[in-house]
Write a protein that holds these residues in place. Structure first.
Motif, PDB file in Angstrom:
ATOM      1  N   LYS A  90      -4.687   6.143   1.710  1.00 36.79           N
ATOM      2  CA  LYS A  90      -4.358   4.724   1.648  1.00 36.79           C
ATOM      3  C   LYS A  90      -5.536   3.895   1.115  1.00 36.79           C
ATOM      4  O   LYS A  90      -5.343   2.815   0.552  1.00 36.79           O
ATOM      5  CB  LYS A  90      -3.921   4.209   3.020  1.00 36.79           C
ATOM      6  CG  LYS A  90      -5.005   4.204   4.079  1.00 36.79           C
ATOM      7  CD  LYS A  90      -4.455   3.635   5.386  1.00 36.79           C
ATOM      8  CE  LYS A  90      -5.543   3.586   6.459  1.00 36.79           C
ATOM      9  NZ  LYS A  90      -5.000   3.037   7.738  1.00 36.79           N
ATOM     10  N   THR A 113      -5.610   1.037  -1.745  1.00 37.15           N
ATOM     11  CA  THR A 113      -6.203  -0.284  -1.527  1.00 37.15           C
ATOM     12  C   THR A 113      -7.158  -0.645  -2.648  1.00 37.15           C
ATOM     13  O   THR A 113      -7.153  -1.773  -3.149  1.00 37.15           O
ATOM     14  CB  THR A 113      -6.937  -0.329  -0.173  1.00 37.15           C
ATOM     15  OG1 THR A 113      -5.998  -0.095   0.879  1.00 37.15           O
ATOM     16  CG2 THR A 113      -7.608  -1.674   0.045  1.00 37.15           C
ATOM     17  N   CYS A 163       2.483   1.773  -3.339  1.00 37.63           N
ATOM     18  CA  CYS A 163       1.467   2.198  -4.307  1.00 37.63           C
ATOM     19  C   CYS A 163       1.207   3.700  -4.172  1.00 37.63           C
ATOM     20  O   CYS A 163       1.146   4.421  -5.172  1.00 37.63           O
ATOM     21  CB  CYS A 163       0.181   1.402  -4.103  1.00 37.63           C
ATOM     22  SG  CYS A 163      -1.151   1.833  -5.257  1.00 37.63           S
ATOM     23  N   ASN A 171       0.820  -1.207   0.000  1.00 37.06           N
ATOM     24  CA  ASN A 171       0.000   0.000   0.000  1.00 37.06           C
ATOM     25  C   ASN A 171       0.857   1.262   0.000  1.00 37.06           C
ATOM     26  O   ASN A 171       0.591   2.212  -0.750  1.00 37.06           O
ATOM     27  CB  ASN A 171      -0.940  -0.012   1.212  1.00 37.06           C
ATOM     28  CG  ASN A 171      -1.987   1.080   1.140  1.00 37.06           C
ATOM     29  OD1 ASN A 171      -1.706   2.264   1.337  1.00 37.06           O
ATOM     30  ND2 ASN A 171      -3.219   0.681   0.851  1.00 37.06           N
TER      31      ASN A 171
END
Length: 317
Positions: free
Chosen positions: A288, A292, A279, A276
């Motif tokens: 976040k 996800t 990313c 996460n």
């Protein structure tokens, strides 16, 4: 018939992504661009030859494969392979324009452009000879007594072979079918059932060339790779996340799915796994939960739980 159709190389896609995201000041940038141009040219040449082979007619069963990676004494990659009950043929395809000279001791290919500029490349002859040897070892282990023929095939007529060793066959694309039809045959060495089994063995044992991520393959520090979501309209890297969309600050266009190509690029060129936090960093996200959603909707392979959750992508499926 075509047993493995032409498919554009995933390596070319990865090089395209890397050339967009590698800083132009990087010492490897020019080399990567050159690799990309060669790979695109190679794919184009192989596609042209495969299209020619789609029209091949023989009085017996045969199968044609594009871009095979097999393992014998080591891994080897053939551009095009044809198998039949009587013989096998390996075609090493080149897309190099200009006047061609194949020299020996050492083995090099010298290309002279119309403007007089000369370039040197590895000779295709040792490559072809090695592929014939490696395939013969596979045949020997499986008690297959097929003769293997080979030819270096120049995809376009703008290649002119001025001089080359006479022991190797050199063809243009429009000569390929005649060359294969001209191979002398006597009695079949494989039954139809044996040929079918050989075809299936080749397909089952083909291992696609995996050089990903390219940052590792070319020893490039991932920190030298430009991060951010690429705009599918203007190719600007650095789209902004808005509600249910991405917006490009350069061309002002919106895209709901711009992240899909970016996540593939991540695995092709950046890193083998993503979590996460990674990313958010790569996609320039603050939330976040946005990260996800991207990771869960990307058909990725999940390992670990909670904060240790990581995702990978099967690039070669």
């Amino acid at each position: 018939m075509i047993a493995k159709s032409f498919a554009k190389s995933l390596h070319a896609d990865a090089l395209t992504a890397l050339s967009k995201r590698l800083r132009k000041s990087h010492p490897n940038y020019a080399y990567i661009r050159d690799e990309l141009m060669q790979k695109i040219a190679g794919d184009l040449g192989e596609e042209v030859v495969m299209k020619e082979l789609e029209n091949l007619k023989l009085p017996h069963e045969f199968f044609i494969f594009h871009n095979l990676s097999l393992y014998s004494e080591n891994s080897f990659q053939m551009d095009i392979l044809l198998i039949s009950p009587y013989f096998a043929v390996i075609l090493e395809v080149k897309n190099i324009s200009g006047e061609i000279e194949i020299l020996t001791n050492p083995s090099i290919l010298v290309r002279t452009k119309p403007n007089g500029e000369k370039n040197t490349y590895k000779s295709p002859i040792p490559q072809l000879e090695e592929y014939i040897y490696q395939l013969s070892q596979i045949f020997k282990r499986h008690k297959i007594n097929l003769p293997i023929y080979g030819a270096v095939t120049f995809a376009f007529a703008r290649s002119y072979v001025k001089s080359a060793p006479t022991e190797t066959v050199f063809l243009l694309t429009n000569e390929v079918r005649k060359f294969i039809r001209g191979i002398k045959t006597t009695k079949p060495l494989l039954s139809e059932d044996q040929l079918e089994k050989l075809k299936n063995w080749i397909l089952n044992n083909n291992k696609e060339y995996n050089s990903f991520p390219l940052s590792k393959h070319y020893s490039i520090n991932p920190l030298d790779i430009i991060t951010g979501v690429e705009c599918p309209t203007c190719t600007f890297i650095g789209m902004k996340k808005v509600i249910r969309n991405w917006t490009c600050p350069k061309c002002r266009n919106f895209s709901k799915l711009a992240h899909e190509q970016t996540i593939k690029d991540y695995f092709l060129i950046y890193k083998e796994t993503i979590n996460n936090q990674e990313c958010r960093r790569f996609f320039h996200l603050q939330d976040k939960h946005d990260a996800t959603r991207i990771l869960k909707n990307a058909n990725l392979i999940v390992t670990g739980k909670s904060r240790k959750t990581e995702y990978t992508m099967n690039l070669l499926k």
